[in-house]
Design an enzyme around this catalytic site. Structure first.
Site, PDB file in Angstrom:
ATOM      1  N   HIS A 243       0.187  -1.196  -9.693  1.00 33.27           N
ATOM      2  CA  HIS A 243      -0.195  -1.151  -8.260  1.00 33.27           C
ATOM      3  C   HIS A 243       0.838  -0.349  -7.489  1.00 33.27           C
ATOM      4  O   HIS A 243       0.503   0.438  -6.600  1.00 33.27           O
ATOM      5  CB  HIS A 243      -0.244  -2.605  -7.758  1.00 33.27           C
ATOM      6  CG  HIS A 243      -0.435  -2.824  -6.295  1.00 33.27           C
ATOM      7  ND1 HIS A 243      -1.544  -3.440  -5.789  1.00 33.27           N
ATOM      8  CD2 HIS A 243       0.361  -2.570  -5.223  1.00 33.27           C
ATOM      9  CE1 HIS A 243      -1.432  -3.570  -4.451  1.00 33.27           C
ATOM     10  NE2 HIS A 243      -0.284  -3.038  -4.090  1.00 33.27           N
TER      11      HIS A 243
ATOM     12  N   ARG B 131       3.259  -0.993   5.710  1.00 31.08           N
ATOM     13  CA  ARG B 131       2.511  -2.097   5.098  1.00 31.08           C
ATOM     14  C   ARG B 131       3.174  -3.444   5.329  1.00 31.08           C
ATOM     15  O   ARG B 131       4.390  -3.528   5.489  1.00 31.08           O
ATOM     16  CB  ARG B 131       2.363  -1.862   3.581  1.00 31.08           C
ATOM     17  CG  ARG B 131       3.677  -1.660   2.879  1.00 31.08           C
ATOM     18  CD  ARG B 131       3.481  -1.457   1.382  1.00 31.08           C
ATOM     19  NE  ARG B 131       3.315  -2.720   0.687  1.00 31.08           N
ATOM     20  CZ  ARG B 131       4.307  -3.464   0.205  1.00 31.08           C
ATOM     21  NH1 ARG B 131       5.571  -3.071   0.344  1.00 31.08           N
ATOM     22  NH2 ARG B 131       4.056  -4.587  -0.415  1.00 31.08           N
TER      23      ARG B 131
HETATM   24  C1  HEM Z   1       1.353   1.792   0.977  1.00 34.98           C
HETATM   25  C2  HEM Z   1       1.507   1.714  -0.367  1.00 34.98           C
HETATM   26  C3  HEM Z   1       1.702   0.394  -1.036  1.00 34.98           C
HETATM   27  C4  HEM Z   1       2.770  -0.009  -1.722  1.00 34.98           C
HETATM   28  C5  HEM Z   1       4.014   0.798  -1.986  1.00 34.98           C
HETATM   29  C6  HEM Z   1       2.538  -1.326  -2.181  1.00 34.98           C
HETATM   30  C7  HEM Z   1       3.399  -2.079  -2.903  1.00 34.98           C
HETATM   31  C8  HEM Z   1       3.251  -3.387  -3.228  1.00 34.98           C
HETATM   32  C9  HEM Z   1       4.211  -4.192  -3.896  1.00 34.98           C
HETATM   33  C10 HEM Z   1       5.564  -3.725  -4.354  1.00 34.98           C
HETATM   34  C11 HEM Z   1       3.705  -5.404  -4.041  1.00 34.98           C
HETATM   35  C12 HEM Z   1       4.325  -6.612  -4.752  1.00 34.98           C
HETATM   36  C13 HEM Z   1       5.046  -7.513  -3.789  1.00 34.98           C
HETATM   37  C14 HEM Z   1       5.730  -8.620  -4.553  1.00 34.98           C
HETATM   38  O1  HEM Z   1       6.579  -8.324  -5.435  1.00 34.98           O
HETATM   39  O2  HEM Z   1       5.409  -9.794  -4.301  1.00 34.98           O
HETATM   40  C15 HEM Z   1       2.423  -5.404  -3.439  1.00 34.98           C
HETATM   41  C16 HEM Z   1       1.597  -6.475  -3.357  1.00 34.98           C
HETATM   42  C17 HEM Z   1       0.333  -6.438  -2.841  1.00 34.98           C
HETATM   43  N1  HEM Z   1      -0.297  -5.339  -2.313  1.00 34.98           N
HETATM   44 FE1  HEM Z   1       0.449  -3.510  -2.116  1.00 34.98          FE
HETATM   45  N2  HEM Z   1       1.289  -1.735  -1.785  1.00 34.98           N
HETATM   46  C18 HEM Z   1       0.746  -0.704  -1.075  1.00 34.98           C
HETATM   47  C19 HEM Z   1      -0.499  -0.671  -0.506  1.00 34.98           C
HETATM   48  C20 HEM Z   1      -1.405  -1.688  -0.601  1.00 34.98           C
HETATM   49  C21 HEM Z   1      -2.754  -1.614  -0.159  1.00 34.98           C
HETATM   50  C22 HEM Z   1      -3.364  -0.385   0.510  1.00 34.98           C
HETATM   51  C23 HEM Z   1      -3.308  -2.795  -0.470  1.00 34.98           C
HETATM   52  C24 HEM Z   1      -4.727  -3.235  -0.331  1.00 34.98           C
HETATM   53  C25 HEM Z   1      -5.489  -3.261   0.604  1.00 34.98           C
HETATM   54  C26 HEM Z   1      -2.333  -3.629  -1.039  1.00 34.98           C
HETATM   55  C27 HEM Z   1      -2.505  -4.918  -1.414  1.00 34.98           C
HETATM   56  C28 HEM Z   1      -1.546  -5.725  -1.951  1.00 34.98           C
HETATM   57  C29 HEM Z   1      -1.713  -7.130  -2.251  1.00 34.98           C
HETATM   58  C30 HEM Z   1      -2.940  -7.963  -2.001  1.00 34.98           C
HETATM   59  C31 HEM Z   1      -0.520  -7.568  -2.785  1.00 34.98           C
HETATM   60  C32 HEM Z   1      -0.195  -8.979  -3.281  1.00 34.98           C
HETATM   61  C33 HEM Z   1      -0.653  -9.073  -4.717  1.00 34.98           C
HETATM   62  C34 HEM Z   1      -0.234 -10.343  -5.408  1.00 34.98           C
HETATM   63  O3  HEM Z   1       0.817 -10.940  -5.068  1.00 34.98           O
HETATM   64  O4  HEM Z   1      -1.011 -10.745  -6.338  1.00 34.98           O
HETATM   65  N3  HEM Z   1      -1.186  -2.919  -1.150  1.00 34.98           N
HETATM   66  N4  HEM Z   1       2.160  -4.139  -2.957  1.00 34.98           N
END
Ligand code: HEM
Ligand code: HEM
Ligand code: HEM
Ligand code: HEM
Ligand code: HEM
Lengths: 241, 241, 241, 241, 241
Positions: D163, D176
């Site tokens: 992701h 974000r």
């Molecule tokens: C802008 C670029 C993005 C980056 C760099 C990014 C990065 C990340 C990272 C590093 C995490 C993990 C956080 C953790 O360690 O708990 C995360 C979780 C998540 N991101 Fe992104 N994200 C981005 C965009 C998005 C988008 C566009 C969405 C969806 C609409 C999204 C949905 C989620 C969700 C739902 C989680 C939680 C997942 C879980 O804990 O199961 N992200 N994101």
């Protein structure tokens, strides 16, 4: 004027089904307005007689979502649209909400043709309705899954033969008509039936539930339309009481 | 007049269940109108006594989507339709919206017959309700998947025996009735129960959740109707308070 | 009068959850009417104190579909129905729409008993809530699939042990109560929680999402109810502002 | 007063998203009332400044179900509830219906930490938004299946690395923020984004549709919120035109 | 002013589709108001001609959920938002409810390019519409599953070639346009067609139902929009009758 028997038998004809529910304010419309509604509709149908064939049915008392529905046939869809818009400007139309609309086109046989299935085609062509004047109408919108549409013609033919073999016998007490809707509506088919024997119809539907084709239905009804058959004038009078 | 015990025991009888919700404007209707509603309904039922058998139930306080429902039996469906349309023109009917309608037909046994399952048939036929006059009504609409309908009669019989064996014992405190709806409505069955012991009924339903037949349900309730049993007059009086 | 601690601890008790949403016309009701609504409810609860135990909760500001909800306990379901109907005739009730109703029955333990799971039962029985007076209420309606109900008792016990082992620790800051609904409603269970620590509760729910039992859920919330705990009088005052 | 940068960076903070739709009667409210609405909201936000941080966004013209939404942050959920209730009593609030509510809590990283994924964590921590002041807000509610929650931490870490790897580059033009909702709402996560480049954002989302994590989504939007970013005062003025 | 042919051919352009349903109170608006609505819209379109390109279509009589819809193109989404908000403040807008909104962006080809599929690209580029001025518009919102998005580019290319090969022939009587929506709306694509031959279009859609790509659709319509093409002025006049 459009010829009823002709337009009901031809392929390439548009069918537009529009289901209406009376709004609570219909009750409060002046009695004179409500009493004039039947004649108003008769006049409108007459004005459009060169463009559309119009049937109206009564579902009030048997269905939740609508009280009556129109089945309109036309050689050009925009003629059907113009008629339905004009209806919505009448007294009855202005006091009703549209609950459901379905659009389909009649076509030649795809499966049970003389070439592809001669025995069943013969049964189909020779069947005659011998029941009393049918009191009831049933209409079932249908959609099949991508797996169905991706099957070869031979596979689909085999399943349509399973559909037809046990149901030919019902043509003595059930009249049927089929419209094709894929792509111009959210269903694949509109099915339409008239019968005077709902118990026989219910058994017919169990037969169709019990064949392999049914495993490919993603929609089979929802809503199943059930109503009674009358002249448009009588339907409106029943609604105006 | 229609004979209650007879029409409730015969196959080939139409059952029409119509659920109604009071509109907010019922509150504002003149007290005199509301107080006359019970007598108005009693009179209407009397006028139609040769055509339909009418039961009315109170769900207000136990259900969200409706406050009361009708269960109407008729030998001809159009008689039931005419009665329900007439009800909708009464004071109470004009202040209510239809929330749900279900149509079914009673039939002879398909599975647990003397021939096919003599032991269970014997238990079925000899069972007697011994509870107090039942206060509660439950009705559960049911639809089974295409896999069920495509199974052989022997496979379905085995599953219906699994349905019946653990439930026969409940016939001492649950009255049951079954209607067949495939093709004339969007469900396959309407089930209807009366009981004075909802805790026993709840355990009965867990038994039925726990058998193989349940794997074939695509709809089991939604809505489950739960209400109390009174004379039509008492139901309307309760609504008019 | 019904004893609160007793009825909240006994099996065989009916729980009726009714969620209400204020209609826009509540705003326009005369201030005097709205100001009298709290006392009117207190009086009604007093009148029914021998029949039902009544709790009211405030969800306005945290939920879309409803502003407040009732949790009513009774030894007989018809008593709960009568009380809820009476509430709907009060000033507040007449200005509200029912958004959701759930009916369940309390029962003895099915799985984590002394006999079947002595270690966990011991943890369950000895746990004590040590948090502050809980400000928050959460209620989650739950339905399990046919595969769950068809599993043997041993299989289900194993999964319920997986449910209980990681969650016992939360009993220090979460109070819990379970109602059984299969067959008398469209869900299998109503779950009810009080807590002052929603972050702990959120982690508790992640634990329960992460066990095998969760693969059998066909409904887990929808809606999840979240609100704050106050006396009925205070809830109504908050709504009347 | 709450410090904006602090509360927006801390874990353990409650986020409450409330979407509102104007009722038709807003149009008919006296112009003086509508013109005073912006100042009324500014004053309310000021009154609650020690309890909540308030952002308001304009979706009218881009969304069907709502015209504007609030994003409120608080250290205690009941403070957010109190503020939202107070808003609903204002001129604008009284002329609006709640269309959607989502509640979540901010947390520390679960996956892309220094320990578990040092490379990606480094990219995450060092990324800077370099785009113009973002005009657009997007918010996507998300729920994952039981299979996801039952996977081991290593399996989930691998998928979250998939992701993160292709999306780090977008942090130059997408801001974000993530909220955790399991158990206190019917979703698992609320995601929140600000951007001035929707075409880049659309490509970002295609990247996230194209990874293994997406096979575990049972909800991904529905509704996807899309709107424009303004001061609360400007949003209300736009609505009052 | 925006140049029609240019903005309709460029990638990176925003398309906003907004479907409207007339409220019952439109009927009761003074005739003078309704008669002025067409000129009011023409004037508004003129005022915004440097920001947006506006098309309006008539669905009344063919669709349940809406009577007319707008298709607005803009280089910046906030310009489209501003225009739609201004429309909602007009006479017609104030008497309508939004039924559906879809937002997408045009893009360069992803699959049938000169490099990736030269033969089909040649057919695509050389095709010409030779039918009469099209009377009908069809728009189908589409969403594909996670399995699709997780497939390699080669796998997806193969399926898009299956999509294109049998459909090229229809370009003589069907005009087509595609918008990409993943992440900024709850669908992946908005598709838009104009035709004068709905029977041909219906067969085209059967071809697309019958290819492997269709097994990846989780949404294909719902709603399928079907209407007739007129100048904005004519659409409003038709609604004002
Ligand atoms: C802008 C670029 C993005 C980056 C760099 C990014 C990065 C990340 C990272 C590093 C995490 C993990 C956080 C953790 O360690 O708990 C995360 C979780 C998540 N991101 Fe992104 N994200 C981005 C965009 C998005 C988008 C566009 C969405 C969806 C609409 C999204 C949905 C989620 C969700 C739902 C989680 C939680 C997942 C879980 O804990 O199961 N992200 N994101
Ligand atoms: C009255 C007895 C019936 C007979 C004899 C009958 C016979 C047929 C035949 C011969 C066809 C194939 C037409 C072709 O070659 O294109 C057909 C198609 C169809 N029938 Fe029936 N049918 C009956 C009742 C029903 C009922 C009760 C339904 C369901 C509600 C139904 C639904 C359909 C549908 C949806 C199709 C189109 C299937 C497709 O093209 O994939 N039929 N029927
Ligand atoms: C009170 C105890 C019950 C007994 C003894 C019982 C017994 C039976 C029997 C013998 C049949 C087969 C009828 C035939 O041969 O056609 C049957 C059918 C059926 N029962 Fe029950 N039943 C009970 C309760 C219930 C309940 C509580 C429900 C569910 C809500 C239910 C739902 C059905 C349905 C839907 C059928 C028709 C199934 C089919 O034809 O595929 N029954 N029941
Ligand atoms: C506070 C910590 C919790 C503990 C210690 C706990 C413990 C238990 C125990 C011991 C049972 C089995 C009762 C029996 O033997 O019949 C049970 C059942 C159940 N719990 Fe929990 N639970 C907790 C929280 C929750 C939560 C947060 C939920 C979900 C929202 C939940 C939902 C259920 C359901 C639905 C059942 C009935 C399951 C069935 O009978 O199939 N529990 N819980
Ligand atoms: C008129 C005949 C049609 C032709 C010649 C045609 C051709 C094409 C081509 C060449 C592409 C690939 C564009 C690219 O390389 O990115 C495409 C994409 C697409 N077409 Fe069609 N199409 C036709 C009709 C339709 C219809 C009737 C629909 C459905 C309602 C449809 C839905 C789509 C969708 C959703 C895409 C995007 C798929 C994706 O990127 O995953 N097309 N079409």
């Amino acid at each position: 004027a459009i010829e009823r028997a002709k337009i009901l038998a031809e392929p390439g004809v548009f069918g537009v089904f529009t289901m209406f529910k009376l709004r609570p304010d219909w009750d409060k419309a002046p009695a004179a307005e409500r009493e004039g509604a039947a004649a108003e509709l008769t006049k409108l149908i007459e004005e459009h007689k060169n463009n559309v064939l119009v049937d109206v049915y009564l579902t009030r008392g048997l269905k939740t979502q609508y009280d009556y529905f129109f089945r309109v046939h036309a050689y050009e869809l925009d003629k059907a649209q113009t008629f339905m818009r004009a209806f919505r400007a009448t007294t009855l139309g202005r006091h009703s909400d549209v609950a459901e609309t379905q659009v389909g086109i009649t076509k030649a046989l795809n499966y049970i043709t003389k070439d592809m299935s001669p025995g069943l085609n013969s049964g189909l062509s020779s069947a005659t309705y011998t029941g009393p004047a049918p009191r009831y109408v049933v209409s079932v919108p249908i959609k099949k899954d991508a797996a169905w549409w991706n099957m070869s013609i031979d596979e689909r033919l085999a399943l349509m033969e399973e559909h037809t073999a046990p149901t030919l016998a019902y043509l003595v007490n059930v009249k049927r008509k089929l419209y094709h809707s894929t792509g111009i509506d959210d269903i694949d088919f509109i099915t339409y039936f008239e019968t005077d024997d709902l118990k026989a119809f219910q058994n017919l539907m169990i037969s169709l539930a019990s064949v392999g084709e049914n495993k490919h239905h993603v929609r089979w009804g929802d809503p199943t339309t059930l109503g009674t058959i009358h002249t448009p004038e009588k339907v409106v009078q029943a609604l105006a009481e």
